[in-house]
Design an enzyme around this catalytic site. Structure first.
Site, PDB file in Angstrom:
ATOM      1  N   GLY A  84     140.732  -6.429  83.525  1.00 37.07           N
ATOM      2  CA  GLY A  84     141.623  -7.433  82.959  1.00 37.07           C
ATOM      3  C   GLY A  84     141.337  -8.791  83.559  1.00 37.07           C
ATOM      4  O   GLY A  84     140.727  -8.916  84.631  1.00 37.07           O
ATOM      5  N   CYS A  85     141.785  -9.833  82.877  1.00 37.43           N
ATOM      6  CA  CYS A  85     141.500 -11.193  83.347  1.00 37.43           C
ATOM      7  C   CYS A  85     142.231 -11.517  84.645  1.00 37.43           C
ATOM      8  O   CYS A  85     141.627 -12.016  85.603  1.00 37.43           O
ATOM      9  CB  CYS A  85     141.833 -12.209  82.252  1.00 37.43           C
ATOM     10  SG  CYS A  85     143.471 -12.014  81.510  1.00 37.43           S
ATOM     11  N   TYR A  86     143.525 -11.225  84.714  1.00 39.25           N
ATOM     12  CA  TYR A  86     144.261 -11.459  85.956  1.00 39.25           C
ATOM     13  C   TYR A  86     143.673 -10.653  87.117  1.00 39.25           C
ATOM     14  O   TYR A  86     143.462 -11.194  88.213  1.00 39.25           O
ATOM     15  CB  TYR A  86     145.730 -11.097  85.779  1.00 39.25           C
ATOM     16  CG  TYR A  86     146.581 -12.106  85.061  1.00 39.25           C
ATOM     17  CD1 TYR A  86     146.707 -13.415  85.525  1.00 39.25           C
ATOM     18  CD2 TYR A  86     147.314 -11.750  83.924  1.00 39.25           C
ATOM     19  CE1 TYR A  86     147.520 -14.337  84.881  1.00 39.25           C
ATOM     20  CE2 TYR A  86     148.130 -12.657  83.275  1.00 39.25           C
ATOM     21  CZ  TYR A  86     148.235 -13.959  83.753  1.00 39.25           C
ATOM     22  OH  TYR A  86     149.054 -14.861  83.114  1.00 39.25           O
ATOM     23  N   THR A 115     140.653  -9.617  87.570  1.00 33.88           N
ATOM     24  CA  THR A 115     139.362 -10.172  87.964  1.00 33.88           C
ATOM     25  C   THR A 115     139.540 -11.312  88.950  1.00 33.88           C
ATOM     26  O   THR A 115     138.903 -11.341  90.013  1.00 33.88           O
ATOM     27  CB  THR A 115     138.591 -10.662  86.725  1.00 33.88           C
ATOM     28  OG1 THR A 115     138.275  -9.550  85.888  1.00 33.88           O
ATOM     29  CG2 THR A 115     137.299 -11.365  87.121  1.00 33.88           C
ATOM     30  N   ALA A 116     140.409 -12.261  88.615  1.00 25.16           N
ATOM     31  CA  ALA A 116     140.634 -13.404  89.501  1.00 25.16           C
ATOM     32  C   ALA A 116     141.228 -12.967  90.831  1.00 25.16           C
ATOM     33  O   ALA A 116     140.813 -13.431  91.905  1.00 25.16           O
ATOM     34  CB  ALA A 116     141.546 -14.421  88.816  1.00 25.16           C
TER      35      ALA A 116
END
Length: 359
Positions: A163-165, A167-168
């Site tokens: 997921g994008c969150y 990953t960060a």
């Protein structure tokens, strides 16, 4: 179907990958198409769409006129499978697992961008989503955070793009957990642009609701929480608890994630800089910033880069880590292309080394 225009084939590496994108007209799917049309080793052989069957992609997205005029097709795995080698599935969770199961059964390599194969425990998936209907292939899925699972990706048949969150957050915290420098309770405060919610229409994402507004959501428990805890726990080799609160900001792209942690012993900014540079010195898509320089979403917009800054609070055992990514690139489509490059033995940066969008 008229093939997408691509860069000339790299004669030093003549590998040609026939790729399909299932769900090509969503935000993640169209970002995949944007990246893959410029990849020198990829032929875009199949594009599917639920809502635009029979239309050309360039009719739905006129920006692709002359670059990708492919006709969008229904997601008929059986009928389409002879035409491609690798499938990217950019479909909603629940829908994706059925298509992925059919693709795996057909002997295809799959890179899935939904949440359906990210969580290793089907009971955890059921708690946050719904009962898992493809448990027989779940155990074989590789979590596609390339910087952590590169060796597994080389042999992977099924990849679950993070997921994008997560990953960060995970890239920001990985060096600390690898060295076991922090306590296991973490607070992550993250902000995302509206494309993170997908292209489907909803009142909450309409201009009048989003513009000049800034709000938290999923405060009582967001579905990315167990994904972050799973991966940080694997790194730390112990259970990790995360308080994760996402926020929606009125911009199209980008995630800025701020993690707050408590170290077991006091640490300095210079030590943190050494730690992060050692962890990521060979990573082409992680940019460790100098002490006192902070990531901004505009600096990574349109790129596959995660930019990271850090600070140890003097006189305490508290520190913070700030990371920025483009949610559609490093947080989704770019990560998927990076996964593909590793899976096929291509240089990891192939098709991804481009400057971001300015302004």
């Amino acid at each position: 179907m008229k093939p997408a225009a691509t860069e000339p084939l790299d004669l030093a590496n003549p590998l040609r990958i026939r790729a399909a994108v299932f769900g090509a007209t969503g935000y993640t799917g169209i970002e995949l198409v944007r990246l893959l049309t410029r990849h020198p080793n990829v032929e875009l052989a199949v594009l599917t769409s639920e809502n635009f069957v029979g239309k050309r992609l360039s009719e739905v997205y006129p920006a692709f006129a002359g670059t990708c005029d492919a006709v969008l097709e229904p997601a008929d795995v059986g009928g389409l499978s002879p035409r491609f080698d690798l499938a990217f599935t950019a479909l909603p969770h629940g829908v994706s697992m059925e298509v992925v199961a059919a693709l795996v059964a057909a002997g295809k390599r799959v890179i899935d961008l939904s949440a359906d194969f990210r969580l290793r425990d089907p009971n955890v998936y059921a708690r946050w989503y719904r009962p898992h209907q493809a448990q027989e292939i779940l155990a074989g899925a590789v979590y596609g955070l390339t910087e952590l699972h590169r060796e597994e990706l080389r042999r992977a048949t099924l990849v679950a793009v993070p997921g994008c969150y997560p990953t960060a957050a995970i890239l920001g915290l990985f060096p600390l957990f690898r060295e076991r420098l922090v306590e296991s309770d973490i607070v992550i405060d993250a902000k995302s642009g509206v494309t993170g919610a997908g292209r489907s229409a909803s009142v909450e994402l309409s201009f009048g609701e989003v513009n000049e507004n800034f709000k938290a959501y999923g405060v009582a428990g967001h579905r990315h929480t167990p994904e972050i805890e799973q991966e940080l726990g694997l790194i730390a080799k112990q259970a990790v608890q995360v308080i994760f609160v996402p926020h929606l900001v009125p911009m199209n792209r980008g995630i800025l994630s701020t993690a707050y942690a408590r170290v077991k012993e006091p640490i300095t900014d210079s030590r943190l800089e050494t730690l992060y540079r050692q962890a990521y010195e060979r990573e082409p898509f992680v940019r460790v910033l100098p002490v006192g320089v902070w990531p901004q979403t505009k600096d990574v917009r349109g790129t596959n880069v995660c930019a990271i800054g850090y600070h140890a609070v003097p006189g305490s055992r508290h520190l913070l880590v700030i990371s920025a990514i483009d949610n559609l690139v490093k947080g989704a489509a770019g990560q998927a292309v990076q996964n593909m490059n590793v899976m096929y033995g291509l240089p990891e940066e192939t098709g991804l080394l481009r400057p971001g969008f300015v302004p």
